[in-house]
Design an enzyme around this catalytic site. Sequence first.
Site, PDB file in Angstrom:
ATOM      1  N   SER A  11      -8.631   4.234  -6.515  1.00  0.00           N
ATOM      2  CA  SER A  11      -7.553   4.128  -7.573  1.00  0.00           C
ATOM      3  C   SER A  11      -8.359   3.450  -8.216  1.00  0.00           C
ATOM      4  O   SER A  11      -8.496   2.408  -7.971  1.00  0.00           O
ATOM      5  CB  SER A  11      -6.005   4.271  -7.424  1.00  0.00           C
ATOM      6  OG  SER A  11      -5.725   4.668  -8.294  1.00  0.00           O
TER       7      SER A  11
ATOM      8  N   TYR B 276       0.181  -0.680  -3.443  1.00  0.00           N
ATOM      9  CA  TYR B 276      -0.847   0.165  -3.592  1.00  0.00           C
ATOM     10  C   TYR B 276      -2.171  -0.008  -3.848  1.00  0.00           C
ATOM     11  O   TYR B 276      -2.856   0.134  -3.505  1.00  0.00           O
ATOM     12  CB  TYR B 276      -0.008   1.052  -4.456  1.00  0.00           C
ATOM     13  CG  TYR B 276      -0.728   2.742  -5.278  1.00  0.00           C
ATOM     14  CD1 TYR B 276      -0.568   3.480  -4.057  1.00  0.00           C
ATOM     15  CD2 TYR B 276      -1.491   2.437  -6.193  1.00  0.00           C
ATOM     16  CE1 TYR B 276      -1.406   4.596  -4.829  1.00  0.00           C
ATOM     17  CE2 TYR B 276      -2.044   4.035  -6.324  1.00  0.00           C
ATOM     18  CZ  TYR B 276      -2.261   4.646  -5.972  1.00  0.00           C
ATOM     19  OH  TYR B 276      -3.023   5.557  -5.830  1.00  0.00           O
TER      20      TYR B 276
END
Length: 268
Positions: A152, A163
């Site tokens: 990501s 995350y």
Amino acid sequence: MSPGRFTGKVVVVTGAAQGIGRAVAERVAAEGADTVLVDRAELVHEMAADIARIAGTGTTAEGPTAVGVTADLETYEGAGSAIEEALKLRGRIDVLINNVGGTIWTKPFEHYEPEEISKEIQRSLFPTLWTCRAVLPHMISQQGGVIVNVASVATRGVNRVPYAAAKGGVKAITAALALEAAPHGIRVVATAPGGTEAPPRQVVRGPQPEGDREKAWYQQIVDQTIDSSLMKRYGTLDEQAGPIAFLASDEASYITGSVLAVAGGDLG
């Protein structure tokens, strides 16, 4: 589409019940792959049946050319069972696409509880780590294969520090494992998606924002994602699936250890 690009190849796609995973599974199946869809949601079996029908891939002597496998990839036991089932069903794995992961909570780091941090890491790092470990002995024995990890650009993003840490780990896995795997004819690559428009999730990832404060935190993520993109928009599922399929294919045979940002110019 590149018809026939994956003919004769077995492609395993994790997190395939919805979102980017499903879009990738649809894409490679339409391009000729025998596809194994892995997810912890039972929905994956329905998705596999739909993909086999829509892609027109039909059946082989081994059964439907798109099949579903349920497993919890947050544990090594789950990842190992998924890979073993794929090998039982297909006899080989040519491509593994690791797509499991996703933000559970969206808030400034000081508001995360320790157990929430652990759960974020468990969700977005360990499925990739475990499945890489589970498939590697098989790919080494066949002296070839491709692993495509989905990281990501949110490794540089607001309100998602755990995350970001997990997806930074996915990028590190890609770089380090590529060094070890190359002598065995195995490529390890990754994409780093930016914000992506998708239909509402049939299986929710985590609690939805509640109250004005939580909604404001989530909106900060949306605003930062768009502002960081040179194109000033979210991407589409097809815009994510295309680069993943390319990296998984023989067209990318001289690419390994690389992470391709697919985020409208945002490099993360």
